[in-house]
Design a protein around this motif. Structure first.
Motif, mmCIF file in Angstrom:
data_model
loop_
_atom_site.group_PDB
_atom_site.id
_atom_site.type_symbol
_atom_site.label_atom_id
_atom_site.label_comp_id
_atom_site.label_asym_id
_atom_site.label_seq_id
_atom_site.Cartn_x
_atom_site.Cartn_y
_atom_site.Cartn_z
ATOM 1 N N GLU A 62 11.987 -15.904 -71.591
ATOM 2 C CA GLU A 62 12.028 -17.150 -72.726
ATOM 3 C C GLU A 62 10.764 -18.051 -71.314
ATOM 4 N N ILE A 63 11.329 -17.910 -70.002
ATOM 5 C CA ILE A 63 10.081 -18.431 -69.438
ATOM 6 C C ILE A 63 8.324 -18.579 -69.485
ATOM 7 N N ILE A 64 8.142 -17.023 -69.962
ATOM 8 C CA ILE A 64 7.062 -17.040 -70.609
ATOM 9 C C ILE A 64 6.260 -17.726 -72.209
ATOM 10 N N GLU A 65 7.924 -17.197 -72.638
ATOM 11 C CA GLU A 65 7.156 -18.012 -74.074
ATOM 12 C C GLU A 65 6.960 -19.757 -73.771
ATOM 13 N N ASN A 66 8.387 -20.705 -73.319
ATOM 14 C CA ASN A 66 7.612 -21.753 -72.219
ATOM 15 C C ASN A 66 6.514 -22.489 -72.053
ATOM 16 N N TYR A 67 6.002 -21.726 -70.872
ATOM 17 C CA TYR A 67 4.530 -21.430 -70.343
ATOM 18 C C TYR A 67 3.685 -21.654 -71.603
ATOM 19 N N MET A 68 3.638 -20.765 -72.730
ATOM 20 C CA MET A 68 2.943 -20.660 -73.517
ATOM 21 C C MET A 68 2.892 -22.165 -75.345
ATOM 22 N N ASN A 69 4.330 -22.013 -75.360
ATOM 23 C CA ASN A 69 4.228 -23.308 -75.970
ATOM 24 C C ASN A 69 3.843 -24.468 -75.350
ATOM 25 N N TRP A 70 3.917 -24.649 -74.724
ATOM 26 C CA TRP A 70 3.309 -26.080 -73.815
ATOM 27 C C TRP A 70 1.792 -25.846 -73.468
ATOM 28 N N ILE A 71 1.193 -24.681 -73.506
ATOM 29 C CA ILE A 71 -0.694 -24.969 -73.577
ATOM 30 C C ILE A 71 -1.062 -24.725 -74.956
ATOM 31 N N LYS A 72 -0.431 -24.590 -75.107
ATOM 32 C CA LYS A 72 -0.477 -24.582 -77.325
ATOM 33 C C LYS A 72 -0.179 -26.111 -76.965
ATOM 34 N N TYR A 73 0.642 -26.538 -77.006
ATOM 35 C CA TYR A 73 0.356 -28.045 -77.506
ATOM 36 C C TYR A 73 -0.510 -28.947 -76.942
ATOM 37 N N VAL A 74 -0.797 -28.558 -75.855
ATOM 38 C CA VAL A 74 -0.894 -29.709 -75.027
ATOM 39 C C VAL A 74 -2.540 -29.263 -75.190
ATOM 40 N N ASN A 75 -2.792 -28.144 -75.875
ATOM 41 C CA ASN A 75 -4.062 -27.755 -76.348
ATOM 42 C C ASN A 75 -4.353 -28.732 -77.588
ATOM 43 N N TYR A 102 1.402 -10.909 -66.046
ATOM 44 C CA TYR A 102 2.108 -10.872 -64.191
ATOM 45 C C TYR A 102 3.653 -10.291 -64.778
ATOM 46 N N SER A 103 4.386 -10.287 -63.917
ATOM 47 C CA SER A 103 6.007 -9.662 -64.065
ATOM 48 C C SER A 103 6.668 -10.781 -62.547
ATOM 49 N N ASP A 104 8.142 -10.700 -62.499
ATOM 50 C CA ASP A 104 8.525 -10.851 -61.559
ATOM 51 C C ASP A 104 8.432 -13.046 -62.078
ATOM 52 N N TYR A 105 9.204 -12.966 -63.346
ATOM 53 C CA TYR A 105 9.039 -14.550 -63.515
ATOM 54 C C TYR A 105 10.415 -14.881 -62.871
ATOM 55 N N MET A 106 11.690 -14.466 -63.012
ATOM 56 C CA MET A 106 12.912 -14.732 -62.270
ATOM 57 C C MET A 106 12.887 -15.445 -60.905
ATOM 58 N N SER A 107 11.636 -14.730 -60.090
ATOM 59 C CA SER A 107 11.588 -15.914 -58.873
ATOM 60 C C SER A 107 11.117 -17.184 -58.503
ATOM 61 N N LEU A 108 11.515 -18.265 -58.913
ATOM 62 C CA LEU A 108 10.536 -19.452 -59.405
ATOM 63 C C LEU A 108 8.872 -19.691 -58.387
ATOM 64 N N LYS A 109 8.771 -19.081 -57.139
ATOM 65 C CA LYS A 109 7.833 -19.203 -56.724
ATOM 66 C C LYS A 109 6.478 -18.063 -57.702
ATOM 67 N N THR A 110 7.798 -17.308 -57.305
ATOM 68 C CA THR A 110 5.979 -16.464 -58.153
ATOM 69 C C THR A 110 6.150 -16.557 -59.912
ATOM 70 N N SER A 111 6.930 -17.424 -60.770
ATOM 71 C CA SER A 111 6.621 -17.308 -61.611
ATOM 72 C C SER A 111 5.922 -18.679 -62.283
ATOM 73 N N ILE A 112 5.884 -19.326 -60.696
ATOM 74 C CA ILE A 112 5.183 -21.192 -60.701
ATOM 75 C C ILE A 112 3.387 -20.403 -60.624
ATOM 76 N N GLU A 113 3.527 -19.703 -59.617
ATOM 77 C CA GLU A 113 2.095 -19.102 -59.481
ATOM 78 C C GLU A 113 1.457 -17.982 -60.826
ATOM 79 N N ASN A 114 2.483 -17.787 -61.040
ATOM 80 C CA ASN A 114 2.214 -16.565 -62.489
ATOM 81 C C ASN A 114 1.095 -17.877 -63.545
#
Length: 325
Positions: A62-75, A102-114
């Motif tokens: 879901e985090i990955i999907e949120n990121y993808m949806n946001w980039i699709k929207y701003v594009n 990338y992996s490990d999206y359950m760590s906030l820091k790693t998720s942000i950096e990915n």
């Protein structure tokens, strides 16, 4: 990723986009040209009124999907009043490819950096070099500054503040596409912003710089040099010309005037546009902010008349809001 990011914070229409875009093109920086909304996409509770969101348990997919949806929207978004018009700037294919790598999206820091790495790859087709410091601004950043500081101990924070009277007028105009708006989310957003403005200065101390919008446009050379010294970046000519991905930024002002550079023109325009209810709300809630940052207080006004474009339902809601607060 470089571990000395710079985070910009401030309310809607306070000058955050201008400040961010002054850094665009700097040789030592990767300036994210949109509000990335790290905490929203990772399921955090956001109190900022205009972007309020309740917390939820969220999965990696879901985090990955949120990121993808946001980039699709701003594009695909083209809005002159938006944070930044980056329509067509992004390679959604490259973003998707990278974010899924990338992996490990359950760590906030790693998720942000990915997320940051994928954005950079999408915009440049390159890998983000470790020597590039990242600059990001989102309006809700102020309430998460201490979390960001925990993740990035060497981070710097710049909080831009604008005259509350001028700020409330500008946000109201931004939200007035369908007539005069309900002021509740606007007031909640400003309240959130000023609350964390004070709190963060105590907890983050020397790593938290407060910049007045009025000073930035009236004394740009002085204020930009202060910001450069605070952040530790080199003083380059590019920091005096706001751009987005190398293209001149024409601004997102509600006046429809194209931005041509740092100028104090229009600073007092709000004085002829502010409504009585707005004056009284600022005086009731933000007197401390006015005094602390040297803004002149104007007298309360009668709120009996309808504001320009205000319908009966909104009229009642805004007067109840004043009594409730």
């Amino acid at each position: 990723m470089n571990q000395e990011p710079i985070f910009i914070m401030g309310a809607h229409k306070s000058g955050t986009s201008l400040l961010r875009n002054l850094f665009d093109g700097h040789s030592e920086l990767f300036v994210i040209p949109i509000e990335a909304h790290f905490f929203k996409h990772n399921g955090y509770w956001i109190d900022y009124g205009i972007r309020r969101k309740f917390p939820n348990t969220i999965s990696e997919s879901e985090i990955i999907e949120n990121y993808m949806n946001w980039i699709k929207y701003v594009n695909t978004l083209s809005d002159q009043y938006a944070d930044s018009d980056t329509k067509g700037f992004w390679s959604f294919e490259k973003f998707t490819e990278e974010i899924r790598r990338y992996s490990d999206y359950m760590s906030l820091k790693t998720s942000i950096e990915n997320y940051i790495h994928a954005m950079y790859h999408s915009l440049t087709s390159k890998k983000l070099a470790n020597n590039l410091r990242v600059i990001e601004k989102s309006v809700e950043n102020a309430e998460f500054a201490n979390i960001l500081k925990k993740i990035y101990p060497n981070a710097k924070f710049i909080h831009i503040i604008r005259n509350p009277y001028s700020n409330i007028v500008s946000i109201r105009k931004f939200k007035s596409k369908n007539g005069y708006p309900n002021l509740r989310p606007i007031i909640q957003s400003l309240y959130n912003n000023y609350y964390y403005l004070e709190k963060n200065q105590v907890t983050l101390d020397k790593d938290y710089l407060v910049v007045k919008y009025e000073d930035l446009v009236m004394k740009p050379e002085q204020k930009i040099k202060q910001i450069v010294e605070f952040t530790g970046i080199s003083d380059e000519e590019i920091t005096y010309v706001p751009t987005v991905k190398g293209e001149n930024w024409e601004g997102n002002s509600t006046t429809n005037v194209k931005f041509k550079g740092l100028s104090s023109e229009g600073l007092s325009r709000w004085t002829s546009e502010i409504e009585p209810t707005e004056v009284n709300l600022v005086n009731k809630l933000f007197k401390y902010t006015l005094n602390r940052y040297g803004y002149r207080t104007i007298e309360n006004k009668s709120m009996l008349k309808f504001a320009r474009g205000e319908n009966p339902k909104t009229y009642i809601a805004n007067r109840i809001l004043f009594k409730y607060l």
